[in-house]
Design a protein around this motif. Structure first.
Motif, short mmCIF file in Angstrom:
data_model
loop_
_atom_site.label_atom_id
_atom_site.label_comp_id
_atom_site.label_asym_id
_atom_site.label_seq_id
_atom_site.Cartn_x
_atom_site.Cartn_y
_atom_site.Cartn_z
N GLU A 213 0.93 -1.08 -0.14
CA GLU A 213 -0.07 -0.03 -0.16
C GLU A 213 0.94 1.21 0.09
O GLU A 213 0.25 2.56 -0.01
N GLN A 214 2.10 1.18 0.13
CA GLN A 214 3.24 2.21 -0.07
C GLN A 214 3.60 2.50 -1.44
O GLN A 214 4.75 1.57 -1.82
N PRO A 215 3.01 3.23 -2.71
CA PRO A 215 3.37 2.81 -3.93
C PRO A 215 4.99 2.96 -4.32
O PRO A 215 5.46 2.53 -4.92
N ALA A 216 5.74 3.98 -3.61
CA ALA A 216 7.09 4.33 -3.90
C ALA A 216 7.91 3.27 -3.31
O ALA A 216 8.78 2.43 -3.81
N LEU A 217 7.68 3.05 -2.06
CA LEU A 217 8.26 1.91 -1.38
C LEU A 217 8.06 0.20 -1.99
O LEU A 217 9.13 -0.49 -2.01
N TRP A 218 6.92 0.31 -2.43
CA TRP A 218 6.44 -1.29 -2.95
C TRP A 218 7.20 -1.14 -4.39
O TRP A 218 7.90 -2.05 -4.82
N GLY A 219 7.17 -0.30 -5.20
CA GLY A 219 7.81 -0.12 -6.35
C GLY A 219 9.26 -0.46 -6.38
O GLY A 219 9.88 -1.21 -6.80
N TYR A 220 10.02 0.17 -5.39
CA TYR A 220 11.27 0.23 -4.99
C TYR A 220 11.78 -1.37 -4.66
O TYR A 220 12.81 -1.71 -5.14
N ALA A 221 11.17 -1.86 -3.60
CA ALA A 221 11.39 -3.00 -3.11
C ALA A 221 11.05 -4.21 -4.38
O ALA A 221 11.83 -4.90 -4.57
N ARG A 222 10.10 -4.05 -5.34
CA ARG A 222 10.05 -5.11 -6.60
C ARG A 222 11.27 -4.83 -7.29
O ARG A 222 11.86 -5.81 -7.86
N ASP A 223 11.53 -3.53 -7.61
CA ASP A 223 12.78 -3.21 -8.35
C ASP A 223 13.96 -3.89 -7.79
O ASP A 223 14.72 -4.60 -8.68
N LEU A 224 14.46 -3.84 -6.48
CA LEU A 224 15.57 -4.59 -6.14
C LEU A 224 15.34 -6.02 -5.95
O LEU A 224 16.23 -6.74 -6.40
N PHE A 225 14.09 -6.54 -5.65
CA PHE A 225 13.82 -8.08 -5.85
C PHE A 225 14.21 -8.72 -7.15
O PHE A 225 14.68 -9.73 -7.41
N GLY B 170 16.56 -10.99 -5.16
CA GLY B 170 15.27 -11.80 -5.01
C GLY B 170 15.55 -13.43 -4.93
O GLY B 170 15.06 -14.01 -4.15
N GLU B 171 16.76 -13.81 -5.60
CA GLU B 171 16.78 -14.98 -5.37
C GLU B 171 17.50 -15.64 -4.00
O GLU B 171 17.38 -16.84 -3.54
N THR B 172 17.76 -14.60 -3.19
CA THR B 172 18.17 -14.79 -1.69
C THR B 172 16.95 -15.03 -0.96
O THR B 172 17.19 -15.35 0.36
N ILE B 173 15.62 -14.75 -1.40
CA ILE B 173 14.52 -14.59 -0.52
C ILE B 173 13.69 -16.00 -0.49
O ILE B 173 13.35 -16.41 -1.42
N ASP B 174 13.55 -16.50 0.57
CA ASP B 174 12.66 -17.72 0.70
C ASP B 174 11.61 -17.42 1.68
O ASP B 174 11.66 -17.35 2.85
N PHE B 175 10.48 -17.04 1.14
CA PHE B 175 9.33 -16.73 2.21
C PHE B 175 8.84 -17.82 3.00
O PHE B 175 8.49 -17.43 4.13
N ASP B 176 8.91 -18.95 2.68
CA ASP B 176 8.53 -19.93 3.53
C ASP B 176 9.68 -20.08 4.51
O ASP B 176 9.01 -20.38 5.53
N GLN B 177 10.90 -20.17 4.31
CA GLN B 177 11.81 -20.07 5.62
C GLN B 177 11.66 -18.94 6.44
O GLN B 177 11.62 -18.82 7.82
N ILE B 178 11.23 -17.84 5.87
CA ILE B 178 11.26 -16.56 6.50
C ILE B 178 9.78 -16.80 7.58
O ILE B 178 10.06 -16.62 8.64
N LYS B 179 8.74 -17.19 6.96
CA LYS B 179 7.39 -17.29 7.77
C LYS B 179 7.70 -18.57 8.97
O LYS B 179 7.24 -18.25 10.26
N ARG B 180 8.42 -19.52 8.58
CA ARG B 180 8.64 -20.64 9.46
C ARG B 180 9.42 -20.01 10.51
O ARG B 180 9.38 -20.36 11.68
N HIS B 181 10.57 -19.44 10.35
CA HIS B 181 11.53 -18.85 11.40
C HIS B 181 10.70 -17.96 12.41
O HIS B 181 10.56 -18.19 13.56
#
Length: 307
Positions: free
Chosen positions: A246-258, A264-275
């Motif tokens: 819901e934050q237009p600039a921050l969300w676009g920026y985060a997707r740009d980096l991802f 992006g290949e360093t992010i594992d959402f399943d591991q993040i949530k389990r932790h």
């Protein structure tokens, strides 16, 4: 928390503050390709920084990496992702063993990221901001030819100021919200978090990255928190004024980096949530891990090339 302050430096025996250049009584270890192993965990934002910087600079063949699993107990991070639950280089089941090998009476936190001396199998340091700083400066002779300059001289002073605010109010701020012991402490952390998130939203509406038109370590440090924001911090840590989406600039920026190679290949959402949802029993006593949010949005076009 107190971290082991040792550093790995190009000039063996040099003892200086990594940032100000002041002489310090800090043990130093020599830069030697193949000697050290970075122990990290994809679940941890502080370790995620080190994974990203190591990859961006092309240090994969110089500093090996072991990955701990997302769920740990009070003793230590465990190598339960590896066959037999043992790190194939160190021969350890737990990161704790590397700390105790050097400090038999070690009583501080066993944290990732940590650099371990492979010959002795002893921990060198777990001082996470210095680890990535030294990857940039002390290991420069081993960077790949097209490695980015993550600490450009012409904006370093401003960059340090930005990173300090991001660390205090965002990186650490979400934890101060999540682990607040009183309503007053939570309210203060929450207000500071969102004042800085609004400041970042405005700043990133005018520039592609935090320091302008190039990626710096400041972006790495903010990204690892943003990547976990909607999946964990918004609900689990009660940082729920807005979602990142819901934050237009921050969300676009985060997707740009991802979508930038090395992020992006360093992010594992399943591991993040389990932790977070399993380890933090005081916050989530049921241990139930949420299914959402849908990570597909991270691949949506961001349009920030125009900046």
């Amino acid at each position: 928390m107190n971290y082991i302050p040792d550093r790995i430096t190009k000039e063996a025996g040099r003892s200086q503050d990594a940032y100000g250049g002041h002489e310090l009584d800090v043990p130093t270890w020599p830069v030697q390709p193949g000697r050290y192993r970075l122990v990290a965990a994809r679940a941890c934002p502080w370790a995620n920084r080190a994974i990203i910087v190591r990859g961006l600079l092309g240090l994969e063949d110089v500093i090996s990496m072991g990955l701990a699993g997302p769920v740990h107990d009070d003793r230590s991070w465990s190598f339960n992702l590896d066959p037999g639950g043992v790190d194939p280089v160190l021969g350890y089941e737990r990161l704790e063993q590397a700390f105790l090998a050097r400090f038999p009476d070690y009583s501080k936190g066993i944290t990732v990221p940590a650099l371990v001396d492979v010959p002795s199998k002893e921990v060198v340091t777990n001082d996470f901001p210095t680890i990535t700083h030294d990857f940039s400066f002390e290991w420069r002779d081993h960077h790949r030819p097209d490695a980015p300059d993550l600490w450009p001289d012409d904006c370093r002073d401003e960059m340090e100021t930005v990173m300090q605010r991001v660390f205090t109010d965002v990186n650490d701020g979400v934890y101060r919200c999540g682990f607040a012991g009183s309503q007053e402490a939570y309210d203060e952390a929450y207000d500071r978090l969102w004042a800085t998130m609004d400041w970042l939203e405005e700043r990133l509406s005018r520039r592609r990255y935090l320091m302008g038109d190039r990626i710096t370590e400041a972006d790495v440090r903010l990204f690892t928190t943003l990547a976990r924001f909607d999946a964990v911090y918004h609900g689990h840590f009660k940082c729920n004024r807005n979602k990142l989406t819901e934050q237009p600039a921050l969300w676009g920026y985060a997707r740009d980096l991802f979508q930038t190679p090395g992020f992006g290949e360093t992010i594992d959402f399943d591991q993040i949530k389990r932790h977070y949802y399993v380890v933090h029993e005081d916050i989530n006593p049921t241990g139930i891990v949420p299914q959402g949010p849908d990570p597909a949005g991270w691949r949506a076009p961001h349009g920030r090339e125009r900046l």
